[in-house]
Design a protein around this motif. Structure first.
Motif, PDB file in Angstrom:
ATOM      1  N   ARG A 518       0.815  -1.207   0.000  1.00 25.64           N
ATOM      2  CA  ARG A 518       0.000   0.000   0.000  1.00 25.64           C
ATOM      3  C   ARG A 518       0.855   1.267   0.000  1.00 25.64           C
ATOM      4  N   GLY A 519       2.153   1.135   0.184  1.00 17.47           N
ATOM      5  CA  GLY A 519       3.043   2.287   0.231  1.00 17.47           C
ATOM      6  C   GLY A 519       3.529   2.775  -1.119  1.00 17.47           C
ATOM      7  N   GLY A 520       2.897   2.342  -2.202  1.00 20.10           N
ATOM      8  CA  GLY A 520       3.260   2.836  -3.524  1.00 20.10           C
ATOM      9  C   GLY A 520       4.409   2.114  -4.184  1.00 20.10           C
ATOM     10  N   LYS A 521       4.786   0.945  -3.658  1.00 18.99           N
ATOM     11  CA  LYS A 521       5.941   0.222  -4.171  1.00 18.99           C
ATOM     12  C   LYS A 521       5.568  -1.186  -4.621  1.00 18.99           C
ATOM     13  N   ILE A 522       6.334  -1.683  -5.618  1.00 23.70           N
ATOM     14  CA  ILE A 522       6.337  -3.092  -6.002  1.00 23.70           C
ATOM     15  C   ILE A 522       7.756  -3.580  -5.730  1.00 23.70           C
TER      16      ILE A 522
END
Length: 528
Positions: A518-522
């Motif tokens: 959910r923190g904008g990372k893959i």
């Protein structure tokens, strides 16, 4: 007319090339044939079909079937085009959703390292359900493909490839409403972003026969409509959109479910109380049948994915109904009441010639405290083999309630753990535990052990096997922890923390795992 026929023949030819190459890396042949160096045994499809019958329990389901054609459209084969493939094209890999991604490690791993991280865009739009930002949510699993030379050449005509386009590629649908193609090796954008229109929470699907990508929308932006869509990857364009359905019995047109192809048809459950059956062509979908239903006067929504064994499809819904449908006729075969909201996907395994399905529910409609009912059912008739009752609670977080129970999808054990089933659970304070990875006996539901977390867990666990056929389970939680657990003992052999909620489910490729947060990372992790 001739121009359309020519285009269809061209795209079909490309799809057939892909199909031939896909089947070349599989373990099983078509229609029940098993290939080895000595023999090929063909089993007629009529002998594989399960009966078109309805048990007494199915009377609880009040339904209608609407066929576009005058007669029901039977399946053309019973192949699992996903399990036979090297690729990860749908949620939990295959039709039975039992998730052997082919993950492999050496010995007993000691480290989980970050190979790369990819940042998504962030959407600050205020929807009717809040701001969703970026990264990935539930179920949010990546897709993976290793393309052939012919397929790579076909994609070049789309004009969408970047300088980082390569043979191995991931696709991730984000909460920000964008779709990302990522070079598996470098972590760089490999094609131009796709505009998916709305918030995407669920897992998309790649068609195993055509270059089609299927995406279900999860939340509408700015109060607009939402539905399901298909993208032609040869054109890098959206070529199909449907929603809302004016005939639906429930007024919520999200599609968190990851659709699958069975017997030549695409099956797509909706959160509007409808199961859809489509014919496919390159870049096209044509609806051939739907099943709409109510139980006790209510049309529930289906957020789980369809689990398939031969011509029977299994799913749970947000009122706790577990339903088996004959995918030939779209009529219910059996029904089981599992008490409460069931968002986690049903998984299936054949044991001694009988398909058994495993699933569990949440603590939602039960109130502040309740029971997560974990059950094993006979997939042929819906009778219960065992039930394990696990106390769970609902907790209040800032701005929302967090239900307890099972949001993840269970993992059926492999290797030295075939007698176990693993699941991530939200206990939310029950038994003084927030979350757990729990291992249960597949024989009788006995709890063998539990690994305690300090936060809840929605992410689904995935398997890795070593050279000694020992199972290691990779599991993520809402605090950003990634753990590798020895399947037989429950010992955590290594872990790392990224500090952001892993709601999404990972995939395994070799000794790596890919998952979004959910923190904008893959992230791509390497296990050593």
């Amino acid at each position: 007319m001739k121009e359309k026929e020519s285009l269809f023949m061209h795209t079909t030819f490309i799809a057939l090339i892909a199909l031939v190459l896909l089947t070349g890396c599989g373990r099983r042949g078509r229609q029940g044939s098993y290939n080895d160096s000595t023999a090929v045994v063909q089993v007629p499809i009529e002998q594989l079909m399960l009966p078109d019958t309805a048990f007494a329990s199915a009377d609880a389901v009040k339904y209608v079937v609407e066929n576009t054609d005058s007669v029901a459209t039977p399946l053309r084969d019973l192949d699992d085009r996903y399990d036979d493939s090297c690729r990860v094209m749908t949620f939990r890999k295959n039709l039975m959703r039992n998730a052997d991604f082919g993950g492999r490690v050496q010995g007993t791993p000691t480290t989980i390292e970050v190979a790369w991280e990819f940042s998504t865009d962030r959407d600050t739009t205020h929807t009717s359900h809040g701001v969703w930002g970026g990264g990935t949510g539930w179920t949010g699993q990546p897709l993976y493909a290793k393309w052939t030379d012919e397929e790579m050449q076909a994609f070049r005509s789309s004009g969408a490839l970047t300088a980082d386009f390569g043979r191995e590629e991931l696709f991730v649908a984000s909460l920000c409403g964008k779709g990302y193609f990522i070079n598996f090796e470098t972590g760089k954008l490999s094609r131009q972003k796709l505009d998916l229109g709305n918030v995407i929470k669920g897992t998309p699907s790649l068609d195993p026969d055509f270059m089609n990508l299927y995406v279900g929308q999860g939340v509408a932006r700015k109060g607009g409509a939402m539905g399901c869509e298909a993208f032609d990857l040869l054109k890098h364009q959206r070529t199909f959109y449907f929603g809302p359905d004016p005939k639906a019995w429930r007024n919520w047109s999200a599609f968190d479910s990851s659709p699958v192809v069975v017997g030549g048809y695409l099956f797509w459950p909706g959160e509007n109380g409808t199961l859809y059956k489509y014919e496919r062509r390159q870049g096209e979908l044509r609806r051939v049948s739907v099943m709409r239903y109510r139980v006790r006067g209510v049309a529930p929504g289906i957020e789980s994915c369809l689990c398939v064994y031969r011509n029977y499809g299994y799913f749970g819904d947000n009122h706790g109904n577990i339903i088996c449908v004959n995918l030939n006729t779209m009529r219910p075969v059996w029904y089981y009441d599992n008490h409460d909201d069931s968002d986690g996907t049903v998984v299936c395994r054949e044991e001694d010639g009988v398909p058994y399905v495993y699933t569990a529910c949440e603590v939602d409609r039960q109130g502040e405290e309740g029971i997560c009912y974990f059950v094993k059912l006979n997939g042929l008739n819906g009778t219960r083999v065992w039930e394990r009752q696990i106390p769970c609670k609902r907790v209040e977080l800032t701005g929302k309630s967090l239900d307890g129970g099972m949001y993840s999808t269970p993992l059926l054990g492999l290797g030295d753990c075939t007698d176990l089933v693993f699941v991530n659970l939200c206990r939310n304070g029950a038994d003084h535990v927030m979350g757990q990875l729990m291992a249960l006996s597949t024989a009788d539901g006995t709890i063998r052990y539990a690994v305690n977390y300090k936060e809840f867990a929605w992410s689904s666990p995935i398997p890795f096997l070593n050279e000694n056929n020992e199972l290691f389970v990779l599991a993520c939680d809402a605090a950003g922890n990634v753990r590798l657990v020895q399947g037989k003992t429950g010992k955590v052999v290594c872990q790392t923390c990224m500090g952001s909620n892993f709601e999404s489910s990972p995939i395994a490729v070799g000794n790596t795992a890919v998952v979004g947060c959910r923190g904008g990372k893959i992230y791509k992790f390497v296990i050593k």
